[in-house]
Write a protein that holds these residues in place. Sequence first.
Motif, PDB file in Angstrom:
ATOM      1  N   VAL A 227      -1.910   1.087   8.136  1.00  0.00           N
ATOM      2  CA  VAL A 227      -1.400   1.904   7.034  1.00  0.00           C
ATOM      3  C   VAL A 227      -2.544   2.083   6.047  1.00  0.00           C
ATOM      4  O   VAL A 227      -3.486   1.272   6.011  1.00  0.00           O
ATOM      5  CB  VAL A 227      -0.172   1.267   6.346  1.00  0.00           C
ATOM      6  CG1 VAL A 227       0.977   1.080   7.315  1.00  0.00           C
ATOM      7  CG2 VAL A 227      -0.532  -0.066   5.681  1.00  0.00           C
ATOM      8  N   GLN A 228      -2.492   3.125   5.260  1.00  0.00           N
ATOM      9  CA  GLN A 228      -3.574   3.397   4.310  1.00  0.00           C
ATOM     10  C   GLN A 228      -3.303   2.803   2.923  1.00  0.00           C
ATOM     11  O   GLN A 228      -4.224   2.645   2.123  1.00  0.00           O
ATOM     12  CB  GLN A 228      -3.797   4.907   4.178  1.00  0.00           C
ATOM     13  CG  GLN A 228      -4.474   5.527   5.387  1.00  0.00           C
ATOM     14  CD  GLN A 228      -3.566   5.539   6.610  1.00  0.00           C
ATOM     15  OE1 GLN A 228      -2.436   6.016   6.565  1.00  0.00           O
ATOM     16  NE2 GLN A 228      -4.072   4.997   7.722  1.00  0.00           N
ATOM     17  N   MET A 229      -2.032   2.471   2.657  1.00  0.00           N
ATOM     18  CA  MET A 229      -1.694   1.931   1.349  1.00  0.00           C
ATOM     19  C   MET A 229      -0.492   0.997   1.513  1.00  0.00           C
ATOM     20  O   MET A 229       0.381   1.239   2.350  1.00  0.00           O
ATOM     21  CB  MET A 229      -1.367   3.067   0.361  1.00  0.00           C
ATOM     22  CG  MET A 229      -1.170   2.610  -1.073  1.00  0.00           C
ATOM     23  SD  MET A 229      -1.306   3.990  -2.273  1.00  0.00           S
ATOM     24  CE  MET A 229       0.181   4.939  -1.861  1.00  0.00           C
ATOM     25  N   GLY A 230      -0.454  -0.072   0.719  1.00  0.00           N
ATOM     26  CA  GLY A 230       0.644  -1.032   0.794  1.00  0.00           C
ATOM     27  C   GLY A 230       1.216  -1.317  -0.578  1.00  0.00           C
ATOM     28  O   GLY A 230       0.607  -0.983  -1.607  1.00  0.00           O
ATOM     29  N   GLU A 231       2.375  -1.973  -0.578  1.00  0.00           N
ATOM     30  CA  GLU A 231       3.068  -2.277  -1.835  1.00  0.00           C
ATOM     31  C   GLU A 231       3.039  -3.772  -2.114  1.00  0.00           C
ATOM     32  O   GLU A 231       3.276  -4.593  -1.238  1.00  0.00           O
ATOM     33  CB  GLU A 231       4.523  -1.802  -1.776  1.00  0.00           C
ATOM     34  CG  GLU A 231       5.235  -1.958  -3.122  1.00  0.00           C
ATOM     35  CD  GLU A 231       6.687  -1.520  -3.082  1.00  0.00           C
ATOM     36  OE1 GLU A 231       7.225  -1.162  -4.136  1.00  0.00           O
ATOM     37  OE2 GLU A 231       7.291  -1.566  -1.995  1.00  0.00           O
ATOM     38  N   THR A 232       2.726  -4.107  -3.362  1.00  0.00           N
ATOM     39  CA  THR A 232       2.743  -5.494  -3.824  1.00  0.00           C
ATOM     40  C   THR A 232       3.157  -5.499  -5.288  1.00  0.00           C
ATOM     41  O   THR A 232       3.751  -4.547  -5.771  1.00  0.00           O
ATOM     42  CB  THR A 232       1.357  -6.145  -3.613  1.00  0.00           C
ATOM     43  OG1 THR A 232       1.453  -7.539  -3.882  1.00  0.00           O
ATOM     44  CG2 THR A 232       0.290  -5.509  -4.491  1.00  0.00           C
ATOM     45  N   GLY A 233       2.849  -6.584  -6.002  1.00  0.00           N
ATOM     46  CA  GLY A 233       3.145  -6.659  -7.427  1.00  0.00           C
ATOM     47  C   GLY A 233       1.863  -6.794  -8.227  1.00  0.00           C
ATOM     48  O   GLY A 233       0.818  -7.220  -7.717  1.00  0.00           O
ATOM     49  N   THR A 234       1.929  -6.471  -9.507  1.00  0.00           N
ATOM     50  CA  THR A 234       0.728  -6.471 -10.342  1.00  0.00           C
ATOM     51  C   THR A 234       0.193  -7.873 -10.608  1.00  0.00           C
ATOM     52  O   THR A 234      -0.944  -8.018 -11.056  1.00  0.00           O
ATOM     53  CB  THR A 234       0.996  -5.773 -11.689  1.00  0.00           C
ATOM     54  OG1 THR A 234       2.163  -6.350 -12.294  1.00  0.00           O
ATOM     55  CG2 THR A 234       1.203  -4.286 -11.515  1.00  0.00           C
ATOM     56  N   THR A 235       1.001  -8.912 -10.338  1.00  0.00           N
ATOM     57  CA  THR A 235       0.498 -10.274 -10.534  1.00  0.00           C
ATOM     58  C   THR A 235       0.093 -10.930  -9.223  1.00  0.00           C
ATOM     59  O   THR A 235      -0.035 -12.151  -9.139  1.00  0.00           O
ATOM     60  CB  THR A 235       1.545 -11.157 -11.243  1.00  0.00           C
ATOM     61  OG1 THR A 235       2.739 -11.217 -10.445  1.00  0.00           O
ATOM     62  CG2 THR A 235       1.876 -10.621 -12.618  1.00  0.00           C
TER      63      THR A 235
END
Length: 318
Positions: A227-235
């Motif tokens: 994948v070219q982009m993934g989701e996480t959290g800012t911390t």
Amino acid sequence: MRIVRVIGLAAAGALLLGAAGCGSSDSLEDQASGGSSDSADKGTVVVGGQDFTESQIMAAIYQKLLENAGYTVQTKLVTTRDVYLPELSKGSVDIVPDYLAGITDYLNAEKNGPDAPLVSSNDPDETLAALEPLAKAEDISILPPSEATDQNAFFVTKDFAEQNDLTTLSDFAALGQTIKLGAPPDCEGRSDCEAGLTKTYGFDISQIVPLDFASAQVKDAVKSGEVQMGETGTTDGTLEDLGLVILEDDKGIQPAQNLTPAVNSGFLADNPDIEDMFNQLSETLTTEDLAAMNVQVDLERKKPEDVAQQFLQDQGLL
């Protein structure tokens, strides 16, 4: 925010009450401890929250502050807001660390239905103004939020960002590439995920590859190019060591998720001294602090209570 409602209120209430009467539970952790810098015991405080790393750390911070002020503290960490917020409203839980937009949208949905328009936004002041009357109706008082925030975020490899001079999501979208996105299945249609990326930023997303939020799998998928982009959290403090970097949400599709103490109103009226204590904490706590503490627990395998103790001592709050 990654925290979702997964069980109904009736079942949740039964779970919390039933577990509170037991020594332990798979979904509820009870910890009682005394000890204080004060000679007088001011009574017992029940600290609630959710059972994931950041919430464990915040509950430990709350516990140590309260014990230092002379309270005996019991901590109850559970699975979802459906469990602890009704108990906070009733006074079975006294205080919880929560996220500004998360608690706002939960209480709005409880009052106006699950399809009610969102009243949170990326503006903390506007979101707080929407939250306060919703909370007051449930006998919950909201203390001033901290600067610290843990929002959803999207990341790419550091090499890709440097090669294409990317710092923001707008920069990436402007490349006009068709991409695959690594994110949980519920990303589809959400204004803070697929819908926001496509409608607000103009991304062409060919596929949402179902990968857990902030997981090792989604990070590996971005690193390998699956994948070219993934989701996480800012911390998420693990990204730098993995050669990954968050792109700034420059158009503000993420609502304000500042860490916010939520207190049972009756408990606060009976114990007004805690307001100053938690206001000092909120004035001190930053997003960088959260990220650093998460790394200490998740990667360095330190105990949340030890990380909390060190943070409070470093900040002069103990």
